[in-house]
Design an enzyme around this catalytic site. Structure first.
Site, PDB file in Angstrom:
ATOM      1  N   GLY A 196      66.301  24.459   4.252  1.00 36.45           N
ATOM      2  CA  GLY A 196      65.366  23.463   3.864  1.00 36.45           C
ATOM      3  C   GLY A 196      64.566  22.805   5.177  1.00 36.45           C
ATOM      4  NE  ARG A 197      61.606  24.622   9.626  1.00 36.61           N
ATOM      5  CZ  ARG A 197      61.907  24.489  10.934  1.00 36.61           C
ATOM      6  NH1 ARG A 197      61.437  23.544  11.607  1.00 36.61           N
ATOM      7  NH2 ARG A 197      62.745  25.540  11.253  1.00 36.61           N
ATOM      8  CE1 TYR A 221      65.032  11.970  10.265  1.00 33.91           C
ATOM      9  CE2 TYR A 221      63.951  12.826   8.342  1.00 33.91           C
ATOM     10  CZ  TYR A 221      65.082  12.100   8.726  1.00 33.91           C
ATOM     11  OH  TYR A 221      65.577  11.194   7.980  1.00 33.91           O
ATOM     12  N   GLY A 222      63.411  17.152  10.134  1.00 33.25           N
ATOM     13  CA  GLY A 222      64.695  17.666  10.250  1.00 33.25           C
ATOM     14  C   GLY A 222      64.671  18.911   9.549  1.00 33.25           C
ATOM     15  CB  VAL A 223      65.886  22.132  10.317  1.00 31.53           C
ATOM     16  CG1 VAL A 223      66.239  23.493   9.889  1.00 31.53           C
ATOM     17  CG2 VAL A 223      64.662  22.276  11.164  1.00 31.53           C
ATOM     18  CG  ASP A 226      61.530   9.106  -0.426  1.00 35.36           C
ATOM     19  OD1 ASP A 226      60.638   9.209  -1.385  1.00 35.36           O
ATOM     20  OD2 ASP A 226      61.792  10.184   0.469  1.00 35.36           O
TER      21      ASP A 226
END
Length: 427
Positions: free
Chosen positions: A94-95, A98-100, A245
């Site tokens: 997943g990407r 701001y992160g992987v 969220d």
């Protein structure tokens, strides 16, 4: 005072034009994905640290394929210690902006884990990373429906350090906090690469979108998921955490137990409300009392938040205005459950993925339910939406209450948990 930095752009969703509003004053959605290399062949090496006040220097190979950790005590480097890698990163799963996230193997046990790398290259990204870290580390107990954090490692300027919550003796940790609070890069510090690595339990079933939409409708699974989701939110609210969220993307599925187990994840926009005050936070805490049927805990619904953030299709009306409480999570949960039961979907304009989400049609536009209710508070929601829906009267009434325009008319998380058990147990 809350100020909204709203921009209007036109997106295409299901072939229809609609207004998409970016409402986050800190521009949470700024994408840094293009800065991140696809490095799924990396190996994360981390040596267990007995004392969280020790900093571990790290030598990186030229091809940046691994960490190699030694100790740094009293700001003096000691001879390097060669260690075997703790985790092997297998593939990228997943990407985000701001992160992987990688699937990884723990070398010692052979267990699969998820390793999430967050790039802290800008104040807004630091704030997101620290919010997730603080939320997950503030939980004293585990819950089967909340993703479990195993450990967190800070990597910066060739140094690596296992992180602990509120470690005031760590200069690297304090630098991150200062960057977040000031909202700007700290003057005088070199702009060296900085990452937070989160090691978490791996959920092989994907997210709620993938799981539900790849299978035939199953009323029993829906009921189980409804109970699990309400249990998770009640647990978070009991621990003074507002997720902010909640959406199908952030609900993962574990299949380890044989039956699907939901895991609420991605706490980058979450807020820990306990112990905050007007001087050092965005909250405006009201009276402290008892949380429904819980004794001697802070009533999280008395904390007011002001940052309008989240994902528009799941945001409550009051979030769009920038003045809301934990009841916003209840609204988001109502949207998710309604969409899951009736399989209501839309095509995301950016990812082109089909996502679970309920909306209101206004001519040729589709509008988030929360935004539509904000524009017309007297609007009546047609629940169920589909003529041949199998939704029971009990679930219908509960969803109507969860999606009430006035948050005071919504059940809190503890009341919701009781009512959800009642409506899903009815045959």
């Amino acid at each position: 005072m809350f100020t909204s930095d709203k921009k209007e752009v036109m997106d295409i969703r299901n072939g229809k034009k609609r207004r998409k509003v970016s409402v986050d004053v800190r521009d949470y959605r700024r994408s840094t994905a293009e800065k991140m290399k696809r490095d799924s062949g990396k190996v994360l090496r981390c040596l267990t640290v007995e004392d969280n006040n020790h900093t571990e220097p790290m030598e990186e190979e030229e091809d940046d394929r691994c960490f190699s950790i030694t100790f740094l005590r009293n700001d003096r480097l000691e001879p390097a210690t060669v260690v075997s890698p703790r985790y092997n990163l297998i593939r990228e799963v997943g990407r985000g902006s701001y992160g992987v996230v990688y699937e990884a193997i723990a070398r010692k046990t052979g267990a699969r884990v998820a390793v999430k790398r967050l790039q802290c290259d800008a104040p807004e990204n630091v704030e997101l990373a620290l919010a997730e870290f603080w939320a997950l580390t503030s939980l004293e107990n585990r819950h089967q429906n909340v993703v479990q954090l195993e450990e967190c490692v800070l990597q910066r300027n060739g140094l690596a350090q296992k992180m602990s919550h509120g470690n005031k003796r760590s200069k690297q940790y304090l630098r991150l906090v200062e960057t977040s609070l000031k909202g700007e890069r700290i003057i005088g510090y070199p702009e060296e690469p900085c990452y937070l690595w989160f090691v978490m339990e791996f959920c092989e079933g994907g997210d709620l979108n993938q799981y539900v939409l790849s299978r035939r409708p199953d009323p029993l699974t829906n009921k189980s998921f409804m109970r699990q989701l309400t249990s998770a939110v009640a647990f978070l609210h009991k621990n003074s955490i507002v997720h902010r969220d909640l959406k199908p993307d952030n609900i993962l599925i574990s299949l380890k137990s044989g039956s699907p187990l939901l895991k609420v994840a991605d706490f980058g926009l979450s807020k820990v409300c306990a112990g905050l005050n007007c001087k050092n936070s965005e909250e405006k805490p009201g009276a402290v009392g008892r949380g429904s049927n819980q004794n001697n805990i802070i009533n999280i619904n008395k904390f007011w938040l002001s940052s309008a953030c989240g994902s528009d299709f799941y945001m409550a009306p009051e979030v769009w205005e920038g003045h809301y409480t934990a009841k916003a999570d209840i609204f988001a949960l109502g949207i998710i459950i309604w969409a899951m039961i009736e399989r209501i979907t839309f095509i995301d304009a950016e990812s082109k993925r089909e996502l679970l989400g309920t909306y209101i049609r206004q001519g040729t536009e589709i509008v988030p339910v929360g935004e539509a209710l904000l524009e017309n508070p007297k609007m009546v929601l047609h629940i169920p939406q589909k003529a041949r829906s199998s939704m029971s009267e009990g679930v219908k009434k509960l969803l109507q209450d969860m999606l009430a325009v006035n948050p005071q008319d919504r059940p809190d998380a503890f009341q919701l948990e009781v009512r959800m058990d009642q409506v899903t147990c009815v045959t």
